[in-house]
Design a protein around this motif. Structure first.
Motif, PDB file in Angstrom:
ATOM      1  N   LYS A  39       0.827  -1.203   0.000  1.00  0.00           N
ATOM      2  CA  LYS A  39       0.000   0.000   0.000  1.00  0.00           C
ATOM      3  C   LYS A  39       0.866   1.260   0.000  1.00  0.00           C
ATOM      4  N   LYS A  92       1.075   4.110  -3.040  1.00  0.00           N
ATOM      5  CA  LYS A  92       0.886   5.536  -2.759  1.00  0.00           C
ATOM      6  C   LYS A  92       2.049   6.347  -3.311  1.00  0.00           C
ATOM      7  N   SER A 141      -3.678   2.308  -4.302  1.00  0.00           N
ATOM      8  CA  SER A 141      -3.607   1.991  -2.871  1.00  0.00           C
ATOM      9  C   SER A 141      -4.997   1.886  -2.250  1.00  0.00           C
ATOM     10  N   TYR A 142      -5.988   2.538  -2.907  1.00  0.00           N
ATOM     11  CA  TYR A 142      -7.342   2.540  -2.340  1.00  0.00           C
ATOM     12  C   TYR A 142      -7.989   1.163  -2.416  1.00  0.00           C
ATOM     13  N   ILE A 154      -6.498  -1.660  -1.769  1.00  0.00           N
ATOM     14  CA  ILE A 154      -5.875  -2.592  -0.825  1.00  0.00           C
ATOM     15  C   ILE A 154      -6.847  -2.843   0.329  1.00  0.00           C
TER      16      ILE A 154
END
Length: 414
Positions: free
Chosen positions: A183, A187, A200-201, A203
């Motif tokens: 993550k 990012k 990353s959203y 994850i």
């Protein structure tokens, strides 16, 4: 002059050291079988004390003028056992002869990962933390290569989710750390505009909470018994005693004891100033008279002549810096020699002495912030775990059990 040593005494030290290196059970059994044959050889030849010459005679009895390549696998293992036993007796360590795994970060994605790790280093992440993330991202890179993904431009959410799904064979703790690392990496890719989508959203949150274990502690009487078990009449004992004191009286970690240099001790001000390996935080501790005298005794009458800046060295050539697993095995050896009760149910390395110091300070009603300073914690949150072992204080917090007015319970009257 080196103290003569019986094989069983040497084996007891070496066995603890090997376990501290997390050798698997099969390897440990291999060593035990080899030591039994070595012991039989010494008994047959009426040899009382072990040294490298004895090891060479044992090796010669196996090889019988045959070239090494003609030996069986078991015979080669016996040679390894003899060589390791001799090496440990002289140096106090075992040098790994296996080839270290080389991390392959080749290709476009591999270079980006290396840049990310450098970014973390620049931000001040601890080297141990970066090394862990390096392994996690290598696992992700290997997965991408196996699925013919060699460019971040072709990376899609399904690839990330499938990688996470394949982690199911690992423990919850491992999954938690790998996913957290991934993550952070995703990012970074979005913030640096390497990727136009913030993956990353997607994850998922891993419902993992590390279980806090009760620290292993020893009583004041047990710590004193441990210290008295050290034979300080020889150089090794002088070194071991000084190191154990640093752990027991000042709560220093094994890594900081093994890396301690002459520059870390201010003799005029009776102060130890050291940058902790684990936290990179600098701590100042008083150089207690007992500790200072033990270090001086070792430096004057026990330390080998060496230009190395490290204080504590191996007892045999080459006089290198002492390694952390060696210190762990040293403390364990003396705990066993001291015949501490229920030792098999406790942890028995230098960190247990650190815990014991914290427990002792709590018993003396030392404020938590002061204990944090002594142990070098960045905040009192890390120190609060020791509150659970302060049984006397916990008893004071106990409440009376209320009387139950219920037909299902009968109140006993004393």
């Amino acid at each position: 002059m080196k103290k003569q040593q019986k094989l069983q005494e040497l084996i007891s030290e070496l066995e603890v050291y090997i376990k501290s290196l997390s050798y698997n059970r099969a390897t440990q059994l291999k060593y035990q079988r080899g030591w039994k044959l070595l012991n039989d050889f010494m008994s047959k030849n009426s040899i009382e004390f072990y040294n490298s010459q004895v090891g060479e005679k044992f090796i010669f009895s196996i090889m019988k003028n045959r070239p090494y390549e003609n030996l069986s696998r078991k015979e080669k293992d016996l040679l390894r056992v003899a060589n390791v036993t001799s090496e440990f007796q002289v140096t106090g360590v075992i040098r790994f002869r296996s080839v270290s795994k080389k991390y392959d970060f080749s290709g476009e994605i591999g270079k980006v990962i290396l840049n990310y790790l450098e970014h973390l280093k620049f931000k001040g992440n601890a080297l141990r933390t970066i090394e862990g993330k390096k392994i996690h991202l290598l696992r992700f890179l290997d997965y991408l290569k196996a699925n013919n993904i060699f460019s971040l431009k072709t990376l899609e959410s399904q690839h990330i989710l499938q990688f996470i799904n394949d982690l199911g064979i690992y423990s919850n703790a491992s999954i938690h750390h790998v996913v957290g690392t991934l993550k952070g990496f995703l990012k970074y890719l979005y913030q640096k505009e390497i990727l136009l989508t913030d993956f990353s959203y997607i994850i998922p949150k891993i419902g993992y909470k590390k279980e806090s274990k009760l620290p292993t502690t020893y009583t004041k009487e047990e710590v004193e018994k441990l210290l008295k078990s050290v034979d300080r009449a020889n150089p090794k004992g002088k070194r071991d005693f000084a190191m154990i004191l640093l752990a027991a009286r000042l709560g220093l970690r094994a890594s900081d004891i093994c890396r301690m240099k002459f520059e870390n001790i201010n003799w005029k001000q009776n102060m130890i100033r050291i940058k902790q390996t684990k936290t990179a935080r600098t701590v100042e501790l008083p150089l207690l008279t007992e500790v200072g005298n033990a270090i001086i005794d070792y430096l004057k009458y026990g330390r080998p002549e060496s230009d190395l800046s490290y204080i504590f060295l191996c007892m045999g050539q080459p006089y290198g810096k002492l390694k952390e697993p060696t210190l762990h095995s040293i403390v364990t050896f003396y705990l066993k020699r001291a015949k501490i009760d229920n030792l098999d149910k406790k942890k028995h390395g230098p960190h247990a002495l650190r815990h014991s110091l914290a427990c002792s300070l709590l018993e003396q009603k030392t404020p938590l912030p002061v204990i944090s300073e002594v142990l070098g914690h960045s905040s009192t949150e890390s120190t609060k775990t020791y509150l659970r072992i302060d049984l006397n204080s916990l008893r004071q917090c106990s409440l009376e059990v209320p009387v139950l007015n219920s037909p299902y319970y009968i109140q006993e009257v004393n």
